[in-house]
Design a protein around this motif. Structure first.
Motif, PDB file in Angstrom:
ATOM      1  N   LEU A 225       3.858  31.010   6.192  1.00 56.84           N
ATOM      2  CA  LEU A 225       3.357  30.263   7.347  1.00 56.84           C
ATOM      3  C   LEU A 225       2.668  28.978   6.915  1.00 56.84           C
ATOM      4  N   TRP A 226       1.861  29.065   5.868  1.00 56.75           N
ATOM      5  CA  TRP A 226       1.092  27.907   5.437  1.00 56.75           C
ATOM      6  C   TRP A 226       1.986  26.827   4.854  1.00 56.75           C
ATOM      7  N   ARG A 227       3.061  27.232   4.176  1.00 57.37           N
ATOM      8  CA  ARG A 227       3.946  26.267   3.531  1.00 57.37           C
ATOM      9  C   ARG A 227       4.846  25.543   4.525  1.00 57.37           C
ATOM     10  N   HIS A 228       5.088  26.145   5.688  1.00 60.32           N
ATOM     11  CA  HIS A 228       5.951  25.509   6.687  1.00 60.32           C
ATOM     12  C   HIS A 228       5.079  24.647   7.602  1.00 60.32           C
ATOM     13  N   PRO A 229       5.292  23.341   7.640  1.00 55.38           N
ATOM     14  CA  PRO A 229       4.379  22.457   8.368  1.00 55.38           C
ATOM     15  C   PRO A 229       4.256  22.755   9.858  1.00 55.38           C
ATOM     16  N   VAL A 230       5.347  23.122  10.496  1.00 60.15           N
ATOM     17  CA  VAL A 230       5.295  23.382  11.941  1.00 60.15           C
ATOM     18  C   VAL A 230       4.661  24.737  12.213  1.00 60.15           C
ATOM     19  N   LEU A 231       5.057  25.768  11.467  1.00 63.64           N
ATOM     20  CA  LEU A 231       4.472  27.093  11.667  1.00 63.64           C
ATOM     21  C   LEU A 231       2.979  27.083  11.365  1.00 63.64           C
ATOM     22  N   ARG A 232       2.574  26.298  10.391  1.00 66.21           N
ATOM     23  CA  ARG A 232       1.150  26.196  10.063  1.00 66.21           C
ATOM     24  C   ARG A 232       0.363  25.645  11.253  1.00 66.21           C
ATOM     25  N   SER A 233       0.849  24.563  11.837  1.00 68.41           N
ATOM     26  CA  SER A 233       0.160  23.959  12.983  1.00 68.41           C
ATOM     27  C   SER A 233       0.176  24.881  14.196  1.00 68.41           C
ATOM     28  N   LEU A 234       1.316  25.531  14.437  1.00 69.17           N
ATOM     29  CA  LEU A 234       1.404  26.473  15.559  1.00 69.17           C
ATOM     30  C   LEU A 234       0.409  27.618  15.407  1.00 69.17           C
ATOM     31  N   THR A 235       0.321  28.151  14.215  1.00 71.12           N
ATOM     32  CA  THR A 235      -0.573  29.291  13.984  1.00 71.12           C
ATOM     33  C   THR A 235      -2.022  28.918  14.277  1.00 71.12           C
ATOM     34  N   ILE A 236      -2.435  27.752  13.810  1.00 70.84           N
ATOM     35  CA  ILE A 236      -3.822  27.322  14.023  1.00 70.84           C
ATOM     36  C   ILE A 236      -4.103  27.090  15.507  1.00 70.84           C
ATOM     37  N   SER A 341      10.863  32.308  18.619  1.00 69.60           N
ATOM     38  CA  SER A 341      12.242  32.001  18.237  1.00 69.60           C
ATOM     39  C   SER A 341      12.282  31.135  16.988  1.00 69.60           C
ATOM     40  N   LEU A 342      11.358  30.186  16.885  1.00 70.64           N
ATOM     41  CA  LEU A 342      11.321  29.333  15.695  1.00 70.64           C
ATOM     42  C   LEU A 342      11.033  30.155  14.446  1.00 70.64           C
ATOM     43  N   ARG A 343      10.077  31.079  14.527  1.00 66.67           N
ATOM     44  CA  ARG A 343       9.782  31.917  13.356  1.00 66.67           C
ATOM     45  C   ARG A 343      10.998  32.746  12.970  1.00 66.67           C
ATOM     46  N   GLN A 344      11.709  33.273  13.962  1.00 68.07           N
ATOM     47  CA  GLN A 344      12.891  34.075  13.667  1.00 68.07           C
ATOM     48  C   GLN A 344      13.993  33.236  13.040  1.00 68.07           C
ATOM     49  N   GLN A 345      14.078  31.973  13.440  1.00 67.57           N
ATOM     50  CA  GLN A 345      15.141  31.099  12.940  1.00 67.57           C
ATOM     51  C   GLN A 345      14.907  30.644  11.508  1.00 67.57           C
ATOM     52  N   VAL A 346      13.660  30.394  11.138  1.00 68.53           N
ATOM     53  CA  VAL A 346      13.400  29.763   9.836  1.00 68.53           C
ATOM     54  C   VAL A 346      12.938  30.740   8.762  1.00 68.53           C
ATOM     55  N   THR A 347      12.668  31.995   9.131  1.00 70.40           N
ATOM     56  CA  THR A 347      12.137  32.956   8.163  1.00 70.40           C
ATOM     57  C   THR A 347      13.249  33.834   7.590  1.00 70.40           C
ATOM     58  N   PRO A 348      13.317  34.006   6.278  1.00 71.01           N
ATOM     59  CA  PRO A 348      14.286  34.947   5.683  1.00 71.01           C
ATOM     60  C   PRO A 348      14.062  36.362   6.229  1.00 71.01           C
ATOM     61  N   ASP A 349      15.143  37.113   6.390  1.00 70.70           N
ATOM     62  CA  ASP A 349      15.038  38.442   7.013  1.00 70.70           C
ATOM     63  C   ASP A 349      14.079  39.358   6.265  1.00 70.70           C
ATOM     64  N   HIS A 350      14.099  39.303   4.923  1.00 67.67           N
ATOM     65  CA  HIS A 350      13.268  40.227   4.155  1.00 67.67           C
ATOM     66  C   HIS A 350      11.778  39.896   4.259  1.00 67.67           C
ATOM     67  N   LEU A 351      11.454  38.704   4.820  1.00 72.45           N
ATOM     68  CA  LEU A 351      10.060  38.307   4.990  1.00 72.45           C
ATOM     69  C   LEU A 351       9.616  38.322   6.448  1.00 72.45           C
ATOM     70  N   LEU A 352      10.564  38.502   7.368  1.00 67.65           N
ATOM     71  CA  LEU A 352      10.269  38.292   8.781  1.00 67.65           C
ATOM     72  C   LEU A 352       9.168  39.201   9.305  1.00 67.65           C
TER      73      LEU A 352
END
Length: 417
Positions: A225-236, A341-352
């Motif tokens: 989450l922290w390494r992905h710029p959009v997911l990081r901002s969304l989470t905060i 949906s964005l998290r599901q699209q960009v995250t590898p299955d083994h980490l989802l």
């Protein structure tokens, strides 16, 4: 052409012809219909016995804290165990737990039991929800994830329209415990449906999940989450959003019952009408995102929710409140589906599972405190002040998002930084 479970297959079938998705769709719609009974009956049960909005908020806060705590391990369970089996066991456990409430209440009010059952049920529910998100990824291909999520949310919300209305009627005629019993039965139906669903395996080329030390497992999702710029901002930003919104249902019920003197049935009617907004948001999110992009859709949805919430506080008419809550829930639905949906699209299955777990753990960490503060504030300073404060905060969140990578139209193509 898609690849699933190591096998190349042809173009994906339309969702309405996908057996696994449809069985999953129906079973979860039935489960949400039952959940909507508890959604209104638990607060009513507390209010009937104690007459205190603060007790309602405290119970919501305790349950929310248990959910956050469970989120720490939920992702590991979803990534390491068979997902279908885990979902079934979660449903069966909640069936038993919620079934205890009407049984115990037959011997008289047992408010203490709610403080035992609800936190445990919410903890199990967190495991279920994290696994549920990973399950959608294993049911449909990446291009159909937003559409699948939209359909799941739309029909779940449709069930939620009738659910609160019927819950209000059942609670008024037979007491809130009868509505809770219906919720318990819905988990049995969900488990039965999941038994007949088959999930796909990971896509070809995806690495097998690496075995790590326990502390590394816990941090893997948060690190992604922290390494992905959009997911990081969304989470905060969503963490602050949940602080100002988790207690809104309790505040709304208190406003309708205490300030406006409405009946249980009227409360159910307002919530049912409001749930129509969730349906609208779920049906609109896929085409709106395709046309305007992720950023405009998410930011606009949060802004609309904040504006509607602020207006609820200054309205004294139940029909107007119902319409405003429909707008509020429409925005919440669109923003939530976009984010998931964005998290599901960009995250590898083994980490989802771990990414979902980390997101929800962080996302909900401020929620219990917020629920307690909002309901305490509603009782001490009035609903108007609290709704105006929460609505303004949501508008500030939407404004802040304009300054972050969230504003990008297609963040699914972003790469971790």
């Amino acid at each position: 052409m898609t690849r699933t479970g190591g096998t190349e297959i042809g173009p994906a079938r339309p969702l309405w012809r996908d057996r696994n998705f449809n069985v999953f769709w129906v079973s979860q719609t039935l489960s949400v219909a039952g959940d909507s009974f508890a959604y209104i009956s638990i607060p009513l049960l507390v209010l009937h016995v104690t007459g205190s909005v603060a007790q309602m908020g405290l119970l919501t806060g305790v349950a929310g804290a248990a959910s956050v705590g469970a989120g720490i391990l939920a992702g590991i369970l979803a990534d390491r165990l068979d997902r279908r089996t885990l979902l079934i066991y979660c449903d069966l456990a909640r069936m038993v737990l919620y079934g205890l409430i009407p049984l115990a209440w037959a011997f008289g009010p047992q408010v203490w039991l709610l403080y035992v059952v609800l936190p445990i049920s919410e903890a199990i529910g967190m495991v279920f929800q994290v696994t549920y998100v990973t399950a959608v990824r294993n049911l449909v291909d990446g291009e159909r994830i937003t559409e699948a999520n939209g359909r799941l949310y739309a029909t779940a919300a449709a069930a939620g329209v009738g659910g609160p209305l019927l819950a209000g009627v059942v609670s008024g005629q037979f007491g809130p415990t009868a509505a809770i019993a219906i919720n318990a039965a819905s988990f049995a139906l969900s488990a039965a449906g999941l038994y007949f669903v088959r999930f796909n395996g990971p896509e070809v080329g995806e690495p097998a999940p690496p075995r790590q030390k326990p502390w590394q497992e816990l941090l893997a999702g948060a690190r992604f989450l922290w390494r992905h710029p959009v997911l990081r901002s969304l989470t905060i930003l969503l963490s602050f959003f949940i602080f100002f919104t988790l207690g809104m249902t309790d505040v709304l019920i208190y406003h309708l019952k205490h300030d406006l003197g409405r009946s249980d049935g009227a409360v159910g009617t307002v919530l049912a009408v409001a749930a129509a907004g969730t349906i609208a948001g779920a049906l609109l999110v896929a085409p709106v995102r395709r046309k305007f992009g992720f950023g405009a859709t998410w930011i606009g949805a949060i802004a609309a929710s904040g504006l509607a919430m602020a207006c609820v506080g200054v309205s004294g008419r139940a029909p107007v409140i119902a319409a405003l809550m429909a707008i509020y829930l429409c925005g919440v639905s669109m923003a939530g589906i976009c984010s998931m949906s964005l998290r599901q699209q960009v995250t590898p299955d083994h980490l989802l599972g771990r990414v979902t777990s980390a997101f929800w753990t962080i996302h909900f960490s401020l929620g219990p405190v917020g629920a307690a503060v909002l309901t305490w504030g509603a009782g001490s300073y009035g609903v108007t002040v609290i709704c105006l404060l929460a609505g303004t905060a949501c508008l500030l969140i939407a404004t802040t998002a304009l300054l972050t990578p969230i504003r990008r139209p297609a963040p699914e193509h972003s790469v971790p930084s």
